[in-house]
Design a protein around this motif. Structure first.
Motif: not given
Length: 221
Positions: A1-13
């Motif tokens: 299962m892929n994390l739905k927040s993973e991409l946005l976590s990287n962008v936000l950081k």
């Protein structure tokens, strides 16, 4: 299962790192202003104004990204923890509803920290960080809001000390947000890895326990 927040976590950081850097440069500009006004007006003033404008635009972008991120984080939490008590929609209510968010914002991170620490082995470090920063995060937002209000309502030019205090408060607030974002996303990744490994072991065990197709075995002569 892929994390739905993973991409946005990287962008936000990344965005928070940039905002933190801009805030640090603005603080340096305030220090220069307090020590040498002529040098500031000649060499720093125009740069500082540009950085201030850039910071405002970036701050507004981060607010939007952050709200989407916290929604997706709670989607992941509900997928990873069967009994997680807060829905993605409720997390936005906690963030956005005036007065209620005095309780809602710290409670979001205290609950995440609690589930990391108490219900998942290997996430004690992340859980402690998140839980301990929940209240300081809210306090720093209070201080930042109060300083901005004081500067906006000041008669005449606000003092250098007030600008410096605002710069320090911004640095602290953005740093806390960055640390919390990092710890939340890291905890989700660890939990996802553990869940994937558990599912893989279960499938392997099922393969070993499944009955052998006797028709496929050639007769022994």
């Amino acid at each position: 299962m892929n994390l739905k927040s993973e991409l946005l976590s990287n962008v936000l950081k990344i965005l928070l790192w940039v905002l933190l850097s801009l805030s640090a440069m603005d603080l340096v500009g305030t220090l220069i202003y307090s020590t040498n006004i002529d040098f500031y007006l000649e060499y720093v003033y125009s740069i500082n104004n540009f950085l201030l404008l850039l910071s405002i635009v970036l701050y507004l972008v981060i607010i939007v990204v952050y709200l989407i991120w916290i929604y997706r984080v709670h989607m992941d939490l509900n997928n990873l923890f069967v009994n997680y008590p807060r829905s993605p929609g409720m997390s936005l209510v906690c963030m956005m509803v005036p007065f209620y968010n005095f309780y809602g914002i710290p409670s979001i991170y205290m609950r995440i920290g609690e589930f990391y620490s108490q219900y998942t082995s290997g996430l004690d470090k992340q859980g402690r960080w998140i839980s301990r920063l929940a209240v300081p995060l809210m306090l720093s937002l209070f201080v930042l809001s109060g300083l901005n209000r004081t500067i906006s309502n000041a008669d005449g030019e606000p003092s250098t000390g007030l600008w410096f205090a605002l710069g320090v408060a911004e640095l602290i607030t953005y740093s806390i947000f960055l640390i919390v974002c990092f710890q939340v996303s890291q905890g989700l990744k660890i939990m996802q890895t553990k869940q994937a490994a558990s599912m893989s072991n279960t499938e392997t065990s099922a393969d070993w326990d499944s009955p052998v197709n006797e028709a496929a075995i050639p007769p022994i002569l």
